[in-house]
Design an enzyme around this catalytic site. Structure first.
Site, short mmCIF file in Angstrom:
data_model
loop_
_atom_site.label_atom_id
_atom_site.label_comp_id
_atom_site.label_asym_id
_atom_site.label_seq_id
_atom_site.Cartn_x
_atom_site.Cartn_y
_atom_site.Cartn_z
N GLU A 69 6.30 39.97 -5.27
CA GLU A 69 5.04 39.97 -6.01
C GLU A 69 4.65 41.39 -6.41
OE1 GLU A 69 0.44 39.25 -4.74
OE2 GLU A 69 1.82 37.60 -4.32
N ARG A 78 0.82 -1.21 0.00
CA ARG A 78 0.00 0.00 0.00
C ARG A 78 0.86 1.26 0.00
NH1 ARG A 78 -3.29 1.81 -2.64
NH2 ARG A 78 -4.23 -0.25 -2.51
N ASP A 123 1.35 38.90 -10.64
CA ASP A 123 0.25 38.17 -10.01
C ASP A 123 -1.11 38.59 -10.55
OD1 ASP A 123 -0.66 36.30 -7.91
OD2 ASP A 123 -1.61 38.10 -7.08
N LYS A 125 1.98 24.66 -2.53
CA LYS A 125 0.64 24.13 -2.31
C LYS A 125 0.70 22.61 -2.45
CE LYS A 125 -1.55 28.35 -3.99
NZ LYS A 125 -2.35 29.00 -5.05
N LYS A 150 5.37 38.38 -0.74
CA LYS A 150 4.06 38.42 -1.37
C LYS A 150 3.28 39.63 -0.87
CE LYS A 150 2.36 34.79 -3.01
NZ LYS A 150 1.59 33.56 -3.28
#
Length: 285
Positions: free
Chosen positions: A202, A102, A224, A137, A169
């Protein structure tokens, strides 16, 4: 294993942590049903077309649990596969094969899904100079394998984590009191702490792009959520003084148009957070 995060130590730590989660005090199903010393063989069956990833890891998993298992890889990571292909065979103690099954499949199914998606998107923009990037992410405690899968699929890894690159950012900029303050404070911090890290910042509009270009001192400018016209103009303004990265809600449908704006990089979070696992199974024979 070319990526600097893919050390034997890191991989072994992941494998042992995964076994602790999945096996715990023991695989009682196997211990109960399988005679002690029973030998067996199994093959990894590919049941879907795509790009295979995780074969090298699978061999490490098998041998980490039982170094006596004989593993024969019949394909290589990054290879295009079709339904019906056999990725590897494993022979030896049947209980060891069952207990490791697994973990091998969980890793390979997800890694192959990521590699397949990455390869598909990379091919879409192969006529441009833009390179496809992943993001942070990722699935907690699975990032190393997800980024490895992106690299296998032909994409490039962005920073691995918070410690290996500075990315300023919108919230950093706002909390710092603006672009100039954020850049100045960052450069001071890096100097004081003897850190040699690249800086990315950014930008959300052309005024911010112009401000960054005027100030200098950064390596990459993120564009962005800009529309195509604004992005093309931003690339013109930057004029190669810094690298450019397009980011923000970029999908398979918009990817080519973004790449054709002339950016150096395109980051796509969906490479790792929105992907379908490949159908793979391990079958005794």
């Amino acid at each position: 294993m070319k990526e600097n995060y893919l050390t034997r130590e890191n991989l072994e730590a992941f494998i042992q942590s995964a076994f602790k989660e999945d096996v715990g005090e023991g695989d009682h199903s196997t211990l109960a049903a399988i005679p002690r010393g029973k030998e067996g063989s199994a093959q990894l069956l590919i049941k879907e077309n795509g790009i295979i990833a995780g074969l090298e890891l699978a061999e490490l998993i098998f041998h980490s649990y039982d170094k006596e298992l004989e593993v024969h890889r019949l394909l290589e990571d990054g290879q295009e596969v079709k339904s019906g292909d056999i990725g590897l065979t494993v022979s030896g103690n049947a209980a060891s094969i069952l207990t490791t099954e697994r973990l091998v499949l969980n890793c390979m199914q997800r890694m192959s899904g990521i590699a397949t998606k990455t390869n598909k998107l990379t091919q879409l923009i192969s006529h441009t100079n833009a390179k496809l990037l992943d993001t942070r992410k990722t699935t907690p405690n699975f990032r190393m394998l997800e980024k490895w899968a992106v690299a296998i699929g032909g994409g490039e890894n962005h920073r691995f984590a918070l410690y290996d690159m500075v990315m300023l950012k919108d919230n950093h900029i706002d909390f710092a009191g603006g672009i100039e303050s954020a850049i100045s404070a960052t450069k001071k911090y890096l100097k004081e702490n003897l850190l040699d890290l690249k800086i990315e910042i950014e930008t959300r509009n052309l005024e911010e792009v112009k401000e960054v270009v005027s100030l200098g001192g950064v390596d990459v400018i993120m564009l962005d959520n800009m529309d195509y016209d604004m992005m093309r103009e931003a690339v013109r303004i930057i004029d190669g003084k810094m690298l450019t990265e397009a980011s923000g809600g970029i999908t398979e449908d918009t990817l080519v148009d973004v790449a054709e704006c002339g950016v150096d990089y395109i980051s796509v979070g969906a490479l790792t957070h929105h992907v379908k696992s490949m159908d793979i199974s391990l079958k005794a024979y």
